[in-house]
Design an enzyme around this catalytic site. Structure first.
Site, PDB file in Angstrom:
ATOM      1  N   PRO A  13       0.823  -1.210   0.000  1.00 21.21           N
ATOM      2  CA  PRO A  13       0.000   0.000   0.000  1.00 21.21           C
ATOM      3  C   PRO A  13       0.859   1.263   0.000  1.00 21.21           C
ATOM      4  O   PRO A  13       1.827   1.383   0.740  1.00 21.21           O
ATOM      5  CB  PRO A  13      -0.805  -0.133   1.298  1.00 21.21           C
ATOM      6  CG  PRO A  13      -0.854  -1.603   1.560  1.00 21.21           C
ATOM      7  CD  PRO A  13       0.466  -2.131   1.087  1.00 21.21           C
ATOM      8  N   LYS A  69       3.019   7.054   4.314  1.00 23.87           N
ATOM      9  CA  LYS A  69       2.296   5.778   4.275  1.00 23.87           C
ATOM     10  C   LYS A  69       1.824   5.340   5.660  1.00 23.87           C
ATOM     11  O   LYS A  69       1.410   4.200   5.846  1.00 23.87           O
ATOM     12  CB  LYS A  69       3.200   4.690   3.683  1.00 23.87           C
ATOM     13  CG  LYS A  69       3.672   4.946   2.264  1.00 23.87           C
ATOM     14  CD  LYS A  69       4.566   3.812   1.801  1.00 23.87           C
ATOM     15  CE  LYS A  69       5.163   4.081   0.428  1.00 23.87           C
ATOM     16  NZ  LYS A  69       6.042   2.968  -0.017  1.00 23.87           N
ATOM     17  N   HIS A 103      -4.425 -14.290  10.829  1.00 24.49           N
ATOM     18  CA  HIS A 103      -3.414 -13.234  10.970  1.00 24.49           C
ATOM     19  C   HIS A 103      -4.018 -11.891  11.366  1.00 24.49           C
ATOM     20  O   HIS A 103      -3.454 -10.840  11.062  1.00 24.49           O
ATOM     21  CB  HIS A 103      -2.593 -13.085   9.679  1.00 24.49           C
ATOM     22  CG  HIS A 103      -2.092 -14.376   9.120  1.00 24.49           C
ATOM     23  ND1 HIS A 103      -1.122 -15.128   9.752  1.00 24.49           N
ATOM     24  CD2 HIS A 103      -2.449 -15.065   8.000  1.00 24.49           C
ATOM     25  CE1 HIS A 103      -0.880 -16.212   9.038  1.00 24.49           C
ATOM     26  NE2 HIS A 103      -1.676 -16.204   7.986  1.00 24.49           N
ATOM     27  N   ARG A 123       2.300 -11.300   6.774  1.00 22.31           N
ATOM     28  CA  ARG A 123       3.763 -11.401   6.744  1.00 22.31           C
ATOM     29  C   ARG A 123       4.444 -10.527   7.799  1.00 22.31           C
ATOM     30  O   ARG A 123       5.653 -10.596   7.972  1.00 22.31           O
ATOM     31  CB  ARG A 123       4.270 -11.042   5.340  1.00 22.31           C
ATOM     32  CG  ARG A 123       3.785 -12.031   4.280  1.00 22.31           C
ATOM     33  CD  ARG A 123       4.179 -11.626   2.883  1.00 22.31           C
ATOM     34  NE  ARG A 123       5.617 -11.757   2.663  1.00 22.31           N
ATOM     35  CZ  ARG A 123       6.203 -11.527   1.483  1.00 22.31           C
ATOM     36  NH1 ARG A 123       5.481 -11.161   0.449  1.00 22.31           N
ATOM     37  NH2 ARG A 123       7.503 -11.652   1.359  1.00 22.31           N
ATOM     38  N   ARG A 167      22.890  13.106  -6.636  1.00 25.25           N
ATOM     39  CA  ARG A 167      23.493  12.235  -7.649  1.00 25.25           C
ATOM     40  C   ARG A 167      22.971  10.803  -7.481  1.00 25.25           C
ATOM     41  O   ARG A 167      23.734   9.864  -7.235  1.00 25.25           O
ATOM     42  CB  ARG A 167      25.011  12.281  -7.532  1.00 25.25           C
ATOM     43  CG  ARG A 167      25.617  13.633  -7.847  1.00 25.25           C
ATOM     44  CD  ARG A 167      27.076  13.691  -7.418  1.00 25.25           C
ATOM     45  NE  ARG A 167      27.877  12.657  -8.081  1.00 25.25           N
ATOM     46  CZ  ARG A 167      28.487  12.830  -9.246  1.00 25.25           C
ATOM     47  NH1 ARG A 167      28.393  13.988  -9.877  1.00 25.25           N
ATOM     48  NH2 ARG A 167      29.200  11.869  -9.777  1.00 25.25           N
ATOM     49  N   ARG A 275      14.446  -2.637  -7.650  1.00 23.54           N
ATOM     50  CA  ARG A 275      13.013  -2.911  -7.669  1.00 23.54           C
ATOM     51  C   ARG A 275      12.558  -3.284  -9.072  1.00 23.54           C
ATOM     52  O   ARG A 275      13.057  -2.744 -10.074  1.00 23.54           O
ATOM     53  CB  ARG A 275      12.223  -1.673  -7.211  1.00 23.54           C
ATOM     54  CG  ARG A 275      12.648  -1.131  -5.855  1.00 23.54           C
ATOM     55  CD  ARG A 275      12.292  -2.055  -4.716  1.00 23.54           C
ATOM     56  NE  ARG A 275      10.860  -2.155  -4.534  1.00 23.54           N
ATOM     57  CZ  ARG A 275      10.130  -1.300  -3.818  1.00 23.54           C
ATOM     58  NH1 ARG A 275      10.701  -0.254  -3.233  1.00 23.54           N
ATOM     59  NH2 ARG A 275       8.834  -1.480  -3.673  1.00 23.54           N
TER      60      ARG A 275
END
Length: 299
Positions: A13, A69, A103, A123, A167, A275
């Site tokens: 998310p 977030k 969970h 998780r 940079r 990623r």
């Protein structure tokens, strides 16, 4: 295709999803008093070294806020609750008689209100932080609260430009939550495509106009995604435990091999800043080696 091994499972998310959850949860619990607290896993709680149940019981919910977030649940007492959804976390507000998902680590019930706030995280990459009402530390246990830079929806263009004067690859900077709060892999790829920028281009080589275009694009993409309730690629659900809808409007993310919605070139997947990254090779030409650095830059 196995998303885990291809790196697609990093669709956690981001700002639009967290904002959607904040709004949905806020509508259901703001102004109500906490009556029951059921904590099933103590290791998901970090922060102030006081028992969570005792700290929350009898507190009235003043507001639900978002910082990057992070979701901040502000009470009328000396504590606040910060929730980070991590990769697979959900914060849902449902009827107390709804079946409890596996969970589910925390359940909070409210006086005179047929709603239960539940934190679910298979998780456990997310977590719950018990904070002072001003979000400062009041003693500390467990993990540190993730730090966050200026919010992507409220940062000024001038501050945005200053933070890009480094940079580093532009994608690496946009994903760094200490540089800019709220943007993750999905909306980084979507914004860079709409701005016509390759994710591997060096941030300090962008022109003034490119920076301004990227700034406008990020804000536009995030606003559109919020309006659509976020993107559900894997685990994300809103406060009603329902999926978002923005994924059907993605132009590049998770569309490897499909035609670009602008030029019909096949979308490619590559790895940038560690990623999984989706680009259109035609709309987002790669950086030229040895290209001159533009004059910098008055915003």
């Amino acid at each position: 295709m196995n998303r885990r091994f291809w790196g697609y499972d990093d669709a956690m998310p981001e700002l639009p999803e967290v904002e959607t959850v904040c709004r949905g949860v806020g509508q259901r619990i703001t102004g109500y008093t906490i009556e029951q607290v059921h904590l099933n896993r103590a290791d998901v709680v970090h922060g102030a070294a006081i028992p969570l149940c005792a700290a929350l019981h009898g507190r009235r919910i003043k507001s639900i806020e978002r910082v990057g977030k992070q979701i901040i649940i502000v009470t009328d007492g000396a504590v606040a609750l910060m929730v980070h959804l991590g990769m697979t976390g959900k914060l849902i507000a449902v009827h107390p008689e709804m079946p409890i998902e596996p969970h589910t680590h925390l359940r909070i019930g409210f006086r005179g209100r047929k709603v239960e706030l539940r934190f679910v995280d298979p998780r456990r990459f997310g977590g719950i932080w018990l904070l002072g009402a001003d979000s400062s530390r009041v003693g500390w246990i467990g993990r540190q609260r993730p730090s966050v830079g200026p919010d992507a929806l409220t940062v000024s263009c001038e501050e945005f430009a200053r933070r890009l004067a480094r940079r580093r690859q532009i994608k690496a900077l946009l994903l760094d939550q200490q540089v800019l709060g709220g943007v993750g892999n999905i909306y980084c790829d979507e914004s860079l495509h709409r701005a016509g920028l390759h994710p591997a281009v060096r941030a300090d080589r962008l022109s003034i106009e490119q920076i301004r275009r990227l700034y406008r694009t990020i804000r536009s993409v995030l606003a559109q995604a919020i309006k659509a309730g976020g993107s559900s690629i894997s685990d994300y659900r809103n406060a009603d435990n329902a999926p978002g809808r923005f994924q059907v409007r993605h132009r590049v993310y998770d569309r490897e091999g499909q035609p670009c919605r602008r030029c019909k070139t096949a979308i490619r997947r590559l790895v940038v800043a560690g990623r999984g990254t989706f680009i259109c090779p035609k709309c987002q030409p790669g950086p030229r080696v040895g290209s001159p650095r533009p004059l910098r830059r008055q915003t």
